[in-house]
Write an enzyme that holds these catalytic residues in place. Sequence first.
Site, short mmCIF file in Angstrom:
data_model
loop_
_atom_site.label_atom_id
_atom_site.label_comp_id
_atom_site.label_asym_id
_atom_site.label_seq_id
_atom_site.Cartn_x
_atom_site.Cartn_y
_atom_site.Cartn_z
N ARG A 1 -33.45 -21.86 -41.10
CA ARG A 1 -33.67 -21.48 -39.70
C ARG A 1 -32.32 -21.54 -39.00
O ARG A 1 -31.32 -21.91 -39.60
CB ARG A 1 -34.73 -22.39 -39.03
CG ARG A 1 -34.82 -23.72 -39.61
CD ARG A 1 -34.41 -24.93 -38.83
NE ARG A 1 -33.78 -24.71 -37.58
CZ ARG A 1 -32.52 -24.98 -37.36
NH1 ARG A 1 -31.73 -25.44 -38.32
NH2 ARG A 1 -31.97 -24.78 -36.17
N GLY A 2 -32.31 -21.21 -37.71
CA GLY A 2 -31.04 -21.12 -37.01
C GLY A 2 -30.51 -19.69 -37.16
O GLY A 2 -30.48 -19.15 -38.28
N ARG B 1 -38.91 -13.02 -38.27
CA ARG B 1 -38.82 -13.76 -37.01
C ARG B 1 -38.26 -12.81 -35.94
O ARG B 1 -37.33 -12.05 -36.22
CB ARG B 1 -37.94 -15.01 -37.16
CG ARG B 1 -38.56 -16.03 -38.12
CD ARG B 1 -37.93 -17.39 -38.01
NE ARG B 1 -38.16 -18.00 -36.72
CZ ARG B 1 -37.54 -19.11 -36.31
NH1 ARG B 1 -36.66 -19.71 -37.09
NH2 ARG B 1 -37.79 -19.64 -35.14
N ASP C 1 -29.71 -18.01 -29.86
CA ASP C 1 -30.31 -17.07 -30.82
C ASP C 1 -30.04 -15.63 -30.43
O ASP C 1 -30.19 -14.72 -31.24
CB ASP C 1 -31.81 -17.33 -30.90
CG ASP C 1 -32.05 -18.75 -31.38
OD1 ASP C 1 -32.08 -19.66 -30.52
OD2 ASP C 1 -32.15 -18.96 -32.59
N LYS D 1 -33.40 -22.18 -27.98
CA LYS D 1 -34.61 -22.96 -28.21
C LYS D 1 -35.25 -23.41 -26.90
O LYS D 1 -34.56 -23.78 -25.95
CB LYS D 1 -34.24 -24.17 -29.08
CG LYS D 1 -35.38 -25.07 -29.49
CD LYS D 1 -36.53 -24.36 -30.14
CE LYS D 1 -36.13 -23.59 -31.39
NZ LYS D 1 -37.26 -22.75 -31.91
O1 MRU Z 1 -36.50 -21.91 -34.34
P1 MRU Z 1 -35.17 -22.25 -34.92
O2 MRU Z 1 -35.03 -23.64 -35.43
O3 MRU Z 1 -34.65 -21.22 -35.89
O4 MRU Z 1 -34.28 -22.19 -33.61
C1 MRU Z 1 -33.10 -21.58 -33.56
C2 MRU Z 1 -32.08 -22.59 -33.37
O5 MRU Z 1 -31.62 -23.16 -34.31
C3 MRU Z 1 -31.66 -22.93 -32.04
O6 MRU Z 1 -32.25 -22.22 -31.02
C4 MRU Z 1 -30.16 -23.00 -31.95
O7 MRU Z 1 -29.84 -23.68 -30.80
C5 MRU Z 1 -29.48 -21.65 -31.96
S1 MRU Z 1 -29.09 -21.09 -33.57
C6 MRU Z 1 -27.47 -21.68 -33.83
#
Ligand code: MRU
Length: 369
Positions: free
Chosen positions: A53-54, A90, A244, A255
């Site tokens: 993820r990320g 996603r 994101d 997030k």
């Molecule tokens: O839902 P996730 O865990 O994939 O969320 C994305 C993130 O990891 C965060 O929003 C993050 O702050 C940005 S990605 C470097």
Amino acid sequence: MKVEGKHIRSIWLGPDGWTVSAIDQRRLPHDFVVAQLTTCESAADAIRSMLVRGAPLIGATAAYGMALAMRADSSNAALDHAYKMLIATRPTAINLRWALDQMRSMLRPLPPPERTVAAYSRAAEIAEEDIAINRAIGQHGLKLIEAITAAKKPGERVNVLTHCNAGWLATVDWGTATAPIYLAHDLGRAVHVWVDETRPRNQGASLTAWELGHHGVPHTVIPDNTGGHLMQHGLVDLVIVGTDRVTANGDVCNKIGTYLKALAAHDNGVPFYVALPSPTIDFSVDDGVREIPIEQRAADEVTTMTGRTADGRIETVRIVPEGSPVANYGFDVTPARLVAGLITERGVLRADRAALSAAFPERIAAAAE
Ligand code: MRU
């Protein structure tokens, strides 16, 4: 960055030269398990299930997913099928589309027999570019930390608040929000991180705390509601979060809960910075609140919590009454006006169209095609 004193990345190629290895982030912080991805379907499932993820890591995994697809079948039909399967995993992180577009536009003109080698090579480049970009983000962000250090009394530490996991686990290495922190720490600067737990999936408590701890960075995990109180009492020098997707106007999607931190920072005069690699900029979108699709995730992320019991078992327990409806929005949008600056690989930029277009003219040109 380091785990048990050894350098490790979040994703890498196995010794056979084609299997993709990735840390299973669903098992952290309790178990360190490496998953083997051998098909495009398994790469798609890894993204969908949040094994990885990320935003930047999702992009790198999708690129390797295309390479795995080409290894199985390098026809045009297989290329289109793999793209469709991976893009649907996603909706919010734009790095997914960026990486898939890079792969497809490079592969499409090639004769099918050449596609597998080319796909692995471009996927490896995307992963290496991510590391280089994050290191550059670290160097630019380090200057912000050093400026605060210089204004402090000797021995006082710089307190950074971060949300979710924008650390090396969310990227291939270094992280985005954490890159300046790791660099400052490695250079011996006194830096301490307030880690938002980040309900409902707890990426802060389970991932950011885990990676900072393994690298030896002083940190404290806080419930998500604590940041405003800390800011009112002068206990946060700056906020650095990841993202994101950033729009052409500088709005920041990150997030869920990030927006509230930005509001609290604004009210308390605490600078709120966002660290991002350029593939996270979406020049096709202006208004983040209205135009970015916000992922809604399963209710059980809210209704349950998973953890280790005193006797070492991993258990999931329900914390919401049976029958109570829940909402689970994965992301929110922080308007550009609340952002002190965007820490990119090309410097710390104002969060606006003029600054982003001047720094990344080639992306504007590509968006216009
Ligand atoms: O839902 P996730 O865990 O994939 O969320 C994305 C993130 O990891 C965060 O929003 C993050 O702050 C940005 S990605 C470097």
